[in-house]
Write an enzyme that holds these catalytic residues in place. Structure first.
Site, PDB file in Angstrom:
ATOM      1  N   GLU A 213      17.412  60.612   7.635  1.00  0.00           N
ATOM      2  CA  GLU A 213      18.024  59.555   6.818  1.00  0.00           C
ATOM      3  C   GLU A 213      18.387  60.027   5.409  1.00  0.00           C
ATOM      4  O   GLU A 213      19.349  59.531   4.829  1.00  0.00           O
ATOM      5  CB  GLU A 213      17.096  58.338   6.747  1.00  0.00           C
ATOM      6  N   HIS A 229       2.641  72.280  27.208  1.00  0.00           N
ATOM      7  CA  HIS A 229       2.729  72.043  28.651  1.00  0.00           C
ATOM      8  C   HIS A 229       4.167  71.840  29.105  1.00  0.00           C
ATOM      9  O   HIS A 229       4.403  71.510  30.261  1.00  0.00           O
ATOM     10  CB  HIS A 229       1.874  70.825  29.031  1.00  0.00           C
ATOM     11  N   LYS A 324      24.264  48.290  12.983  1.00  0.00           N
ATOM     12  CA  LYS A 324      23.735  46.924  12.865  1.00  0.00           C
ATOM     13  C   LYS A 324      24.893  45.915  12.862  1.00  0.00           C
ATOM     14  O   LYS A 324      24.805  44.843  13.450  1.00  0.00           O
ATOM     15  CB  LYS A 324      22.880  46.782  11.607  1.00  0.00           C
TER      16      LYS A 324
HETATM   17  C1  F6R Z   1      16.408  52.419   6.006  1.00  0.00           C
HETATM   18  C2  F6R Z   1      15.287  52.573   6.953  1.00  0.00           C
HETATM   19  C3  F6R Z   1      15.426  51.987   8.324  1.00  0.00           C
HETATM   20  C4  F6R Z   1      14.863  50.561   8.378  1.00  0.00           C
HETATM   21  C5  F6R Z   1      15.025  49.964   9.775  1.00  0.00           C
HETATM   22  C6  F6R Z   1      14.380  48.586   9.907  1.00  0.00           C
HETATM   23  O1  F6R Z   1      16.016  52.884   4.740  1.00  0.00           O
HETATM   24  O2  F6R Z   1      14.308  53.151   6.635  1.00  0.00           O
HETATM   25  O3  F6R Z   1      14.736  52.837   9.207  1.00  0.00           O
HETATM   26  O4  F6R Z   1      13.498  50.557   8.020  1.00  0.00           O
HETATM   27  O5  F6R Z   1      16.392  49.866  10.080  1.00  0.00           O
HETATM   28  O6  F6R Z   1      14.704  47.732   8.865  1.00  0.00           O
HETATM   29  P1  F6R Z   1      13.558  46.899   8.142  1.00  0.00           P
HETATM   30  O7  F6R Z   1      12.572  47.890   7.625  1.00  0.00           O
HETATM   31  O8  F6R Z   1      14.248  46.138   7.071  1.00  0.00           O
HETATM   32  O9  F6R Z   1      12.967  46.019   9.210  1.00  0.00           O
END
Ligand code: F6R
Length: 331
Positions: A213, A229, A324
């Site tokens: 990320e 393994h 998303k």
């Molecule tokens: C972005 C990040 C992502 C979010 C994940 C879930 O910085 O770390 O991995 O953590 O998309 O989102 P939340 O944490 O808001 O439930």
């Protein structure tokens, strides 16, 4: 991102003063969360282990697994934004089954559900990337577990870990220099993180996701003894390619089984013609939390340094946001 990484110490210190919500006693926990929120559950699971608390971390949608309808664990739903669809789906399934729920969030839909159902909750400060809020999320999860009498008071550990995070992330510190050397060696390579104990394996996953990320580079983690393994044979047939493009970092902690050291030595001997073993990073500190944080700080710095030297902005996660959005359009 560097200042967010450097705020880890303050985030952990914030948790020292958080009042534990009254939840009732529970030694069986089902923690649900994704990404940066999910990994806080893995960290806290490693801390809860020596207390005889069983903590299962679920990363995905509902429905509730059947064992949970029988064992009736406390469900902790953690989402920094409060809007992660898998977490919301799962918590609704837990609610429908009448399980006790506690939440950790900055707000969003999970915050609304918390108010509607009057769930015990720890509200965390907003404004960070979820992955950079790991100190808050871990501190909040420890606070919920304390409220459930599932662990003891972690305030000394939080202090120790906070000091360690501050020291490690200061420019020029020993950990900073260690991270600089590792980032240089990993330059142009796909990192693979090897670990083999309850503390180190949790952090191996964090290194991988932080490199993904922040540096926007692929990375993987594999666990000992399991990789001996299967994966060990995967180094046999493409040594020219793997030698050029991959690099292994190992993470170590004193909770590793003694045989892990022996296994690592032999695994290295058998594979080092096919892949450079770039570095071994050792934890420091007394408490499990501090040891987790000591390994994490180096990985966070490496991910930031890799981004910096490649001219990549570590903060935005455009592809995650795009995905998303695409999913929301299909609703
Ligand atoms: C972005 C990040 C992502 C979010 C994940 C879930 O910085 O770390 O991995 O953590 O998309 O989102 P939340 O944490 O808001 O439930």
């Amino acid at each position: 991102m560097l200042s967010q990484i450097r705020s880890t110490g303050d985030q952990l210190r914030w948790a020292v003063d958080q009042p534990a919500p009254a939840i009732g006693t529970s030694s069986e926990i089902l923690y649900v969360g994704m990404g940066g929120s999910g990994i806080a559950g893995d960290y806290v699971g490693a801390i809860a282990m020596p207390f005889g608390t069983r903590m299962v971390v679920h990363k995905g949608y509902g429905p509730l697994p059947l064992w949970a309808t029988k064992a009736r664990p406390l469900v902790i739903a953690a989402s920094y934004s409060g809007n992660t669809e898998e977490t919301l789906d799962f918590v609704e399934s837990a609610r429908d089954s009448g399980l006790r729920v506690a939440t950790i969030t900055t707000g969003g839909r999970l915050g609304e559900l918390t108010v509607t159902h009057d769930w015990p909750s720890v509200s965390v400060p907003s404004g960070l990337q979820p992955r950079a809020a790991a100190g808050y999320m871990i501190g909040a999860a420890l606070t919920v577990l304390r409220g459930a009498h599932a662990i003891d008071d972690q305030r000394l550990a939080l202090d120790e870990a906070a000091t360690m995070a501050d020291e490690a992330t200061a420019e020029g510190s020993d950990r900073w220099m260690e991270a600089t050397r590792i980032a240089e060696k990993l330059d142009g390579r796909i990192p693979i993180i090897y670990a083999g104990g309850p503390v180190s394996t949790v952090v191996a996953q964090r290194w991988k996701t932080q490199i993904n990320e922040n540096a926007k580079v692929p990375a993987w983690w594999s666990l000992l003894p399991e990789l001996d393994h299967n994966e060990i044979t995967g180094w046999e047939t493409m040594p020219e390619k793997t030698r050029e493009h991959l690099g292994i970092v190992t993470l170590r902690d004193r909770s590793d089984n003694d045989r892990i050291e022996t296994r690592l030595a032999h695994t290295r001997t058998l594979t080092q013609d096919a892949v450079p073993w770039v570095a071994e990073v050792n934890s420091t500190g007394v408490s499990r939390l501090a040891r987790l944080v000591s390994l994490t700080a180096v990985g966070d710095l490496v991910s930031w340094m890799m981004a910096d030297s490649a001219g990549v902005d570590p903060v935005p996660v455009a592809t995650i946001e795009k995905l998303k959005k695409l999913l929301a359009e299909e609703d």
